[in-house]
Design a protein around this motif. Structure first.
Motif, short mmCIF file in Angstrom:
data_model
loop_
_atom_site.label_atom_id
_atom_site.label_comp_id
_atom_site.label_asym_id
_atom_site.label_seq_id
_atom_site.Cartn_x
_atom_site.Cartn_y
_atom_site.Cartn_z
N SER A 129 0.80 -1.22 0.00
CA SER A 129 0.00 0.00 0.00
C SER A 129 0.84 1.28 0.00
O SER A 129 2.03 1.26 0.32
CB SER A 129 -0.91 0.03 1.23
OG SER A 129 -0.19 0.45 2.37
N PRO A 130 0.20 2.40 -0.32
CA PRO A 130 0.85 3.70 -0.20
C PRO A 130 0.69 4.30 1.20
O PRO A 130 0.73 5.51 1.37
CB PRO A 130 0.11 4.54 -1.25
CG PRO A 130 -1.28 4.00 -1.22
CD PRO A 130 -1.13 2.53 -0.96
N PHE A 131 0.48 3.44 2.20
CA PHE A 131 0.36 3.89 3.58
C PHE A 131 1.60 3.46 4.36
O PHE A 131 2.02 2.31 4.30
CB PHE A 131 -0.88 3.29 4.26
CG PHE A 131 -2.17 3.69 3.63
CD1 PHE A 131 -2.62 5.01 3.72
CD2 PHE A 131 -2.93 2.77 2.94
CE1 PHE A 131 -3.81 5.39 3.12
CE2 PHE A 131 -4.13 3.14 2.34
CZ PHE A 131 -4.58 4.46 2.43
N VAL A 132 2.18 4.41 5.09
CA VAL A 132 3.28 4.10 6.00
C VAL A 132 2.70 4.23 7.40
O VAL A 132 2.64 5.33 7.97
CB VAL A 132 4.46 5.07 5.80
CG1 VAL A 132 5.63 4.67 6.70
CG2 VAL A 132 4.89 5.11 4.34
N VAL A 133 2.23 3.10 7.94
CA VAL A 133 1.66 3.11 9.29
C VAL A 133 2.81 3.02 10.29
O VAL A 133 3.70 2.17 10.16
CB VAL A 133 0.68 1.93 9.48
CG1 VAL A 133 0.09 1.94 10.88
CG2 VAL A 133 -0.45 2.02 8.44
N MET A 134 2.80 3.91 11.28
CA MET A 134 3.97 4.06 12.14
C MET A 134 3.74 3.74 13.61
O MET A 134 4.53 3.05 14.25
CB MET A 134 4.50 5.49 12.02
CG MET A 134 4.86 5.91 10.60
SD MET A 134 5.40 7.64 10.47
CE MET A 134 3.85 8.52 10.75
N PHE A 135 2.64 4.28 14.18
CA PHE A 135 2.46 4.20 15.63
C PHE A 135 0.98 4.03 15.99
O PHE A 135 0.10 4.40 15.23
CB PHE A 135 2.96 5.49 16.33
CG PHE A 135 4.32 5.93 15.88
CD1 PHE A 135 5.45 5.24 16.27
CD2 PHE A 135 4.47 7.03 15.05
CE1 PHE A 135 6.71 5.65 15.85
CE2 PHE A 135 5.71 7.45 14.62
CZ PHE A 135 6.85 6.75 15.02
N GLN A 136 0.77 3.47 17.17
CA GLN A 136 -0.55 3.48 17.79
C GLN A 136 -0.47 4.40 19.01
O GLN A 136 0.50 4.36 19.78
CB GLN A 136 -0.99 2.08 18.22
CG GLN A 136 -2.40 2.07 18.83
CD GLN A 136 -2.96 0.67 19.01
OE1 GLN A 136 -2.43 -0.31 18.48
NE2 GLN A 136 -4.04 0.54 19.77
N GLN A 137 -1.47 5.22 19.16
CA GLN A 137 -1.45 6.24 20.21
C GLN A 137 -1.70 5.68 21.60
O GLN A 137 -2.53 4.79 21.81
CB GLN A 137 -2.51 7.32 19.93
CG GLN A 137 -2.51 8.46 20.94
CD GLN A 137 -3.55 9.52 20.63
OE1 GLN A 137 -4.36 9.34 19.73
NE2 GLN A 137 -3.52 10.62 21.34
N VAL A 138 -0.97 6.22 22.54
CA VAL A 138 -1.29 6.06 23.97
C VAL A 138 -1.71 7.46 24.42
O VAL A 138 -0.88 8.37 24.46
CB VAL A 138 -0.07 5.57 24.78
CG1 VAL A 138 -0.44 5.49 26.26
CG2 VAL A 138 0.41 4.22 24.27
N GLU A 139 -2.99 7.63 24.70
CA GLU A 139 -3.44 8.97 25.09
C GLU A 139 -3.14 9.21 26.57
O GLU A 139 -3.40 8.36 27.41
CB GLU A 139 -4.94 9.15 24.85
CG GLU A 139 -5.36 10.59 25.08
CD GLU A 139 -6.82 10.86 24.78
OE1 GLU A 139 -7.18 12.05 24.68
OE2 GLU A 139 -7.60 9.90 24.66
N VAL A 140 -2.58 10.37 26.84
CA VAL A 140 -2.20 10.74 28.20
C VAL A 140 -2.87 12.07 28.55
O VAL A 140 -2.84 13.01 27.77
CB VAL A 140 -0.67 10.87 28.35
CG1 VAL A 140 -0.31 11.28 29.77
CG2 VAL A 140 0.01 9.57 27.98
N SER A 141 -3.47 12.11 29.72
CA SER A 141 -4.00 13.37 30.23
C SER A 141 -3.41 13.62 31.61
O SER A 141 -3.14 12.68 32.36
CB SER A 141 -5.54 13.35 30.32
OG SER A 141 -5.96 12.52 31.38
N ALA A 142 -3.18 14.87 31.90
CA ALA A 142 -2.73 15.26 33.24
C ALA A 142 -3.83 16.12 33.84
O ALA A 142 -4.35 17.02 33.17
CB ALA A 142 -1.42 16.03 33.17
N GLN A 143 -4.19 15.86 35.06
CA GLN A 143 -5.29 16.60 35.66
C GLN A 143 -4.99 16.96 37.11
O GLN A 143 -4.16 16.32 37.76
CB GLN A 143 -6.58 15.79 35.57
CG GLN A 143 -6.50 14.39 36.16
CD GLN A 143 -7.57 13.46 35.61
OE1 GLN A 143 -7.70 13.26 34.41
NE2 GLN A 143 -8.36 12.87 36.51
#
Length: 531
Positions: free
Chosen positions: A493-507
């Motif tokens: 494919s013409p897709f370069v898949v690189m990372f999966q997100q780890v969402e971080v929040s600070a509260q």
């Protein structure tokens, strides 16, 4: 534009620091203030919203027929639907609507509103419409196929017997959110189904009402006093567009905001030692990728696409720029989905890339552009890739823009390379297969415009395979089909898949019950309390 309620003046002090006023000791006890990058919001209309930030806004203010437990997505339940049945031939789902539900306007929620919302999405045919139209609905037939048989019953008649779980997951998506027909049609212009009005207004039934959206500045919510469920503790919630991580950190430490949502690794590391701050994280279904437009003479060469996959220093970026907020991941299905594989054959190999470029006929490289959203994370990744591409002779010019600008250009197939994120629309593998491995019509005027179309990747055989996987009723066989598709997309494919997100929040430490769900529309402030 959404009207400005009188209470808004009382909230001004809550974000005074953003306007250059002195910092305050704490935000109001009945108000939650979040800092995030919200420049990707294009619309507030459920029939059109297809962006991360917009999805989160809808998830807290609208409700669909069906929902799922964010801690166990296999547990599906009715939200506006009370129950449902599947016909013997598998082609028709019948939904019963809960009694006594109302919209924020006070209008009752009926089967007619559900039908209107789904029919409207199909007829408007905006970006997310394919989630509904994939079941055989068209602007011409949808009114005959999705009907209210009485005030509390909806029939959903498809062209084939699809897996019921797939259909139900699709009906949890943003495009299936139920809108107030009476209110929307009061603002209709001609046959626009109230579209011009609902782009910047609200007509839902969720725990919060969207009171105001100021593009690239703020979104303001107010508690829905007519909500039929448990009343939220917060009276109002404000999102501030603060894309700079260092600014978010400073505001959080000073108490000018309650939650920071766009922090980088450096800010997260510094805040971990602050006793007044707590860090929350969760693996998201969203992935970071490059899309290579096949209309470009260089990028349409398979050897060039393969070379570019060897010109990203995946692990170095994950360990530095994206430390703690992303994991290396190279396949189109995120971890946790049926059929997901963890193959990651690519790493930075400049010599291999040069070999491939020579075979492609470009031994000295070439020049190309990359549209880059001007947030800290995307910009930093883009600059790192710019550096490694240059080692093989590829001159990569970065074209910065806000989220709306870059997405609009990308959706029009006007890019060379696009760097961005993609998140699942629902919790079934077809959600990503139907965009990375599906393109039924590659013409510029096609009605279906998945990511493969945006990048002009013409794949008739792979499209057939995606259709077949969607119809497979045996979960094990279906998983195998998706495994094979991922390997083909990874290699070809013409897709370069690189990372999966780890969402971080600070509260702030006094904030409890903020939820980071598996998708952005699952992120929830509905249950938030402040001590």
């Amino acid at each position: 534009m959404l009207y400005r309620s009188k209470w808004l003046a009382t909230a001004v002090v809550a974000w005074a620091a953003v306007q250059g006023l002195p910092a305050m000791a704490a935000t109001p006890s009945d108000t939650l203030i979040q800092a995030w990058a919200i420049d990707d919001i294009i619309s507030l209309d459920p029939a059109e919203v297809f962006e991360f930030s917009g999805g989160e806004m809808l998830g807290n203010s609208y409700e669909p027929l069906i929902g799922y437990d964010v801690k166990d997505v296999s547990k599906v339940y009715g939200k506006i639907a009370d129950s449902w049945t599947v016909s013997d031939d598998g082609k028709t789902l019948t939904f019963k609507i809960k009694d006594g539900l109302t919209f924020a306007s006070g209008n009752p929620i009926t089967a007619e509103d559900v039908v209107f919302s789904l029919v409207r999405a199909v007829k408007l045919d905006k970006s997310p419409a394919f989630i509904i139209t994939q079941f055989g609905f068209t602007p011409e037939n949808v009114e005959e196929k999705i009907k209210a048989t009485d005030a509390s019953t909806v029939t959903f008649e498809m062209d084939q017997a699809y897996a019921p779980s797939l259909v139900l997951y699709c009906l949890t998506s943003n495009v299936a959110m139920v809108v107030d027909k009476k209110l929307v049609m009061e603002h209709a212009e001609g046959d626009d189904y109230g579209y011009n009005w609902l782009k910047t207004n609200y007509a839902g039934s969720g725990p919060f009402v969207i009171r105001e959206w100021r593009p690239n500045e703020a979104v303001v919510f107010e508690r829905n006093e007519k909500y039929y469920g448990d009343a939220p503790a917060m009276k109002r919630v404000i999102y501030r567009h603060i894309p700079e991580p260092a600014t978010e950190r400073l505001m959080l430490e000073q108490g000018d905001i309650d939650i920071a949502r766009k922090l980088g690794p450096e800010e997260i590391a510094a805040l971990k030692s602050n006793p007044d701050i707590k860090i929350e994280e969760g693996v998201k279904g969203s992935i970071y990728y490059l899309g290579l437009n096949q209309k470009n003479e260089y990028l349409s060469n398979p050897k060039v696409a393969e070379a570019m996959k060897y010109l990203v220093d995946y692990q170095a970026i994950a360990d530095t720029i994206m430390s703690g907020v992303a994991q290396v991941h190279q396949t189109f299905l995120p971890k946790g989905f049926l059929g997901e594989i963890d193959d990651a054959p690519y790493k930075l190999d400049v010599a291999k890339a040069k070999e491939l470029l020579k075979e492609a006929g470009y031994p000295d490289g070439f020049s190309v552009t990359m549209d880059t959203r001007n947030t800290a994370d995307i910009t930093a990744i883009a600059e790192a890739i710019q550096g490694t591409m240059a080692q093989a002779g590829i001159k990569l010019e970065l074209i910065p823009g806000d989220g709306k600008q870059t997405l609009t250009k990308y959706r029009g197939r006007q890019h060379d390379i696009y760097i961005g994120q993609w998140g699942p629309d629902y919790q079934d593998p077809h959600t990503n297969a139907s965009t990375f491995a599906y393109n039924p019509n590659n013409a510029d005027d096609a009605t279906s415009k998945p990511l493969a179309w945006r990048n002009a990747w013409d794949i008739p055989e792979l499209t057939k395979e995606t259709d077949a996987a969607m119809m497979e009723g045996d979960a094990d066989k279906r998983a195998k089909m998706y495994e094979e598709e991922q390997r083909k997309v990874l290699a070809e494919s013409p897709f370069v898949v690189m990372f999966q997100q780890v969402e971080v929040s600070a509260q702030r430490s006094n904030v409890d019950n903020f939820v980071l769900g598996p998708s952005f529309s699952d992120n929830s402030f509905i249950g938030v309390t402040k001590e």
